[in-house]
Design an enzyme around this catalytic site. Sequence first.
Site, PDB file in Angstrom:
ATOM      1  N   GLU A 144       0.642  -1.090  -0.149  1.00 61.33           N
ATOM      2  CA  GLU A 144       0.294   0.554  -0.131  1.00 61.33           C
ATOM      3  C   GLU A 144       0.880   1.380   0.082  1.00 61.33           C
ATOM      4  O   GLU A 144       0.418   2.065   0.648  1.00 61.33           O
ATOM      5  CB  GLU A 144      -1.115  -0.268   0.944  1.00 61.33           C
ATOM      6  CG  GLU A 144      -1.819  -1.477   1.510  1.00 61.33           C
ATOM      7  CD  GLU A 144      -2.590  -0.974   2.633  1.00 61.33           C
ATOM      8  OE1 GLU A 144      -2.825  -0.104   3.478  1.00 61.33           O
ATOM      9  OE2 GLU A 144      -4.212  -2.260   2.367  1.00 61.33           O
ATOM     10  N   ASN A 159       1.949  -5.199  -3.007  1.00 59.74           N
ATOM     11  CA  ASN A 159       0.572  -4.972  -3.028  1.00 59.74           C
ATOM     12  C   ASN A 159       0.108  -3.491  -3.135  1.00 59.74           C
ATOM     13  O   ASN A 159      -0.010  -3.157  -2.584  1.00 59.74           O
ATOM     14  CB  ASN A 159       0.761  -6.038  -1.591  1.00 59.74           C
ATOM     15  CG  ASN A 159      -0.595  -6.274  -1.678  1.00 59.74           C
ATOM     16  OD1 ASN A 159      -1.302  -7.096  -3.070  1.00 59.74           O
ATOM     17  ND2 ASN A 159      -1.147  -6.152  -0.189  1.00 59.74           N
ATOM     18  N   HIS A 206     -10.225  -5.788  -2.782  1.00 56.03           N
ATOM     19  CA  HIS A 206     -11.004  -5.875  -1.588  1.00 56.03           C
ATOM     20  C   HIS A 206     -12.638  -4.572  -2.147  1.00 56.03           C
ATOM     21  O   HIS A 206     -12.814  -3.298  -1.752  1.00 56.03           O
ATOM     22  CB  HIS A 206     -11.034  -4.877   0.202  1.00 56.03           C
ATOM     23  CG  HIS A 206     -10.149  -5.492   0.050  1.00 56.03           C
ATOM     24  ND1 HIS A 206     -10.183  -6.885   1.219  1.00 56.03           N
ATOM     25  CD2 HIS A 206      -8.526  -5.667   0.720  1.00 56.03           C
ATOM     26  CE1 HIS A 206      -8.574  -6.785   1.495  1.00 56.03           C
ATOM     27  NE2 HIS A 206      -8.354  -6.226   1.540  1.00 56.03           N
ATOM     28  N   GLU A 213      -6.302 -10.788  -1.993  1.00 45.90           N
ATOM     29  CA  GLU A 213      -6.979  -9.640  -1.302  1.00 45.90           C
ATOM     30  C   GLU A 213      -8.320  -9.939  -1.165  1.00 45.90           C
ATOM     31  O   GLU A 213      -8.656  -9.373  -0.401  1.00 45.90           O
ATOM     32  CB  GLU A 213      -6.768  -8.960   0.086  1.00 45.90           C
ATOM     33  CG  GLU A 213      -4.925  -8.676  -0.216  1.00 45.90           C
ATOM     34  CD  GLU A 213      -4.605  -7.611   1.222  1.00 45.90           C
ATOM     35  OE1 GLU A 213      -5.177  -7.387   1.784  1.00 45.90           O
ATOM     36  OE2 GLU A 213      -3.571  -7.630   1.321  1.00 45.90           O
ATOM     37  N   ASP A 242     -12.285 -10.243  -1.430  1.00 44.18           N
ATOM     38  CA  ASP A 242     -13.848 -10.167  -0.846  1.00 44.18           C
ATOM     39  C   ASP A 242     -14.725  -9.180  -1.441  1.00 44.18           C
ATOM     40  O   ASP A 242     -14.279  -8.001  -1.983  1.00 44.18           O
ATOM     41  CB  ASP A 242     -13.624  -9.518   0.785  1.00 44.18           C
ATOM     42  CG  ASP A 242     -12.823  -8.992   0.887  1.00 44.18           C
ATOM     43  OD1 ASP A 242     -12.463  -7.801   0.686  1.00 44.18           O
ATOM     44  OD2 ASP A 242     -12.286  -9.118   2.713  1.00 44.18           O
TER      45      ASP A 242
END
Length: 660
Positions: free
Chosen positions: A160, A201, A237, A265, A267
């Site tokens: 990030e 990432n 996300h 990651e 979701d």
Amino acid sequence: MKRPQAGIAAAAAVALVAGGVSVLPALAATGQTLAQVATARGFHIGTAAGVKTLASGQWRQVADTQFTSVTMGNEGKWDATEPAQGQFDFAAAAADAIADYASATGKRLRGHTLVWHSQLPAWVSADRPAAEQRQVLLDHVTAVAGHFKGRAGQWDVVNEPFNEDGTLRSSVWFTRLGEDYIADAFTAARAADPAAKLFLNDYNVEGVNAKSTGLYNLVQRLKARGVPIDGVGLQAHLIVGQVPSTLRQNIERFTALGLTVEITELDVRIPLPADAAELAQQAADYRAVVGACAAVTGCTGVTTWGVGEADSWIPAFFPGYGAALLFDEQWRARPAYSAVVEALGGTPTVPEPPATPSLVTVASYPFETGLTGWGSRGGETTAHSTAAAHGGTGSVLSSGRTATWQGPTRPVLDILSPGKLYTVTAWARTASGTGTARLSMQRQNGTATRYENVSANTAISTTWTRLSGDYLFLPGATALSVYLETTDTTGDLYLDDVTIQTEGPPVSQSPSASASASRSPSASPSASPSASKSPSTSPSASRSPSTSASSSGGGTGCAVRYTTNDWGGGFTGDVTVTNTGATAVSGWTLRWTFAGNQRVNQSWGTTLTQTGSAVAASNAAWNGTVAAGASVNFGFLAGYTGANSNPAAFTLNGTACTLR
Ligand code: XIL
């Protein structure tokens, strides 16, 4: 907590043999797990794992069979791995537990994360000159990546780093070290673990936008400078119905730079309560994301940020949202599960949810006859009492307390097992007035003492108050005690009916429960997915490796060259198989037995499964045909302790090979 399971390895091998080689796997009528369909096409489907989730038998049962990759959820972060400068403790941080789980279940390990602006202990941001700050970064990357050397298939080296507009975030790293901190981190990570694929990432970089373009420009600059970066992770996300339309295009522009891409990651959160239409949209979203990645060579895997509702970060971090993962509160597959299996070319069977575990009481202190090992924490008095009791006629009375932390305690190191999750329950009562009762564990790891709260509640004098909570007992403890205190008073305190419980074997399911659990229209309790997962009862069992060898139409001779690049404790293996027969081999499995305890973590150019020391390396979807005289090459990454001698013998489709 052990349940009979056909391992992924066996299941994947069945899928591969059944699948043939020149086309994507033929689909078994019984359906396939995520892990099976992913493995059959050389793809990874992963989950984040936490040490607490690892302690749940139900989580384990789903994760063991459905996923091929596992990411450290929080355990690999800076606050966990280096809480004080230079003090690394991977056992207490439990990062080791995630790595051990990966190797025990044959999953690839994704390390997460070496350099980030979040979950940093305060000391990292303390004022210091840039040169020292850089050394802090280098020392951390070197120690953490070095600790997992040979075990991590991938690392999120930098996490990030971007603002939404594509500029670099003003973190402690960027403000003190400038953009170079990123190159420094990657260079140190490569030196510490040469075999791990190194990733940058970030989130909101899934579609083509300002942020992902900033990322694109950065990785281009890094590659131009020769910085060792292998891939980009798109966290994903997402919100239901909002998969960026440019996802695939974005993935392709990164793979065109020669980078690997993973969805790291995933979701897809839904405003609660989620209705059927939203779950259907979510299934379409999962299908779109997994499909976009699987369609691009160089996009090698998708990881979801947890397995089910219980281990999702969404409800806590995005209040009002949830239902974001593939499994629900009871570990039942959501519609998105089938969509993902289909996106990978498989035919889904909805898996039967794991049985509810039983609760086993490992310790019980009813205080009917005496103190049974309980005593004082400080100078106060601890006595058996019949003046008050929650159950029966006896309890413990703590009196003469002069400090709030004083209260009854008992050593429990010998009762609890490291790595297990417990529920600790106690009843408290004051002799007069109110007090905040706190039930805790005092854990000593060498010289470091931790006070870990289990439960807190207001205790009063007129009735008993229940204190109950989960306690995860981390490895490495040299002493452990349970204790009760009141944090705001020093008055007399009663304690009664303390129990410590943990998960036992599953409660046997009633026929009706298992029937309702099988939600696949064709599934009946007697043809449950777990039964079909056993190779010996599988319809595809008739196509066993030896059958496939004789039907391979050639390959009566083979030669193997097996070389290793060993750094002590880990190595990469490079295997070249030559078809020395007169006809082409169509579909192959090379088998060998490791001489020691070598354990393969990752492989390429093959679908490799390991059972004990026996290895079966089968062709990938694209290299099944080996013409007469031609060779095929594949490789793997493995760890070991002791010696690493080469295997003595190899067979190709059942035929012994010569060594080169
Ligand atoms: C989250 C974890 O899931 C939470 O348990 C923790 O409290 C905060 O971090 N991007 C990342 C992950 O890279 O590390 C974050 O994980 C989620 C966002």
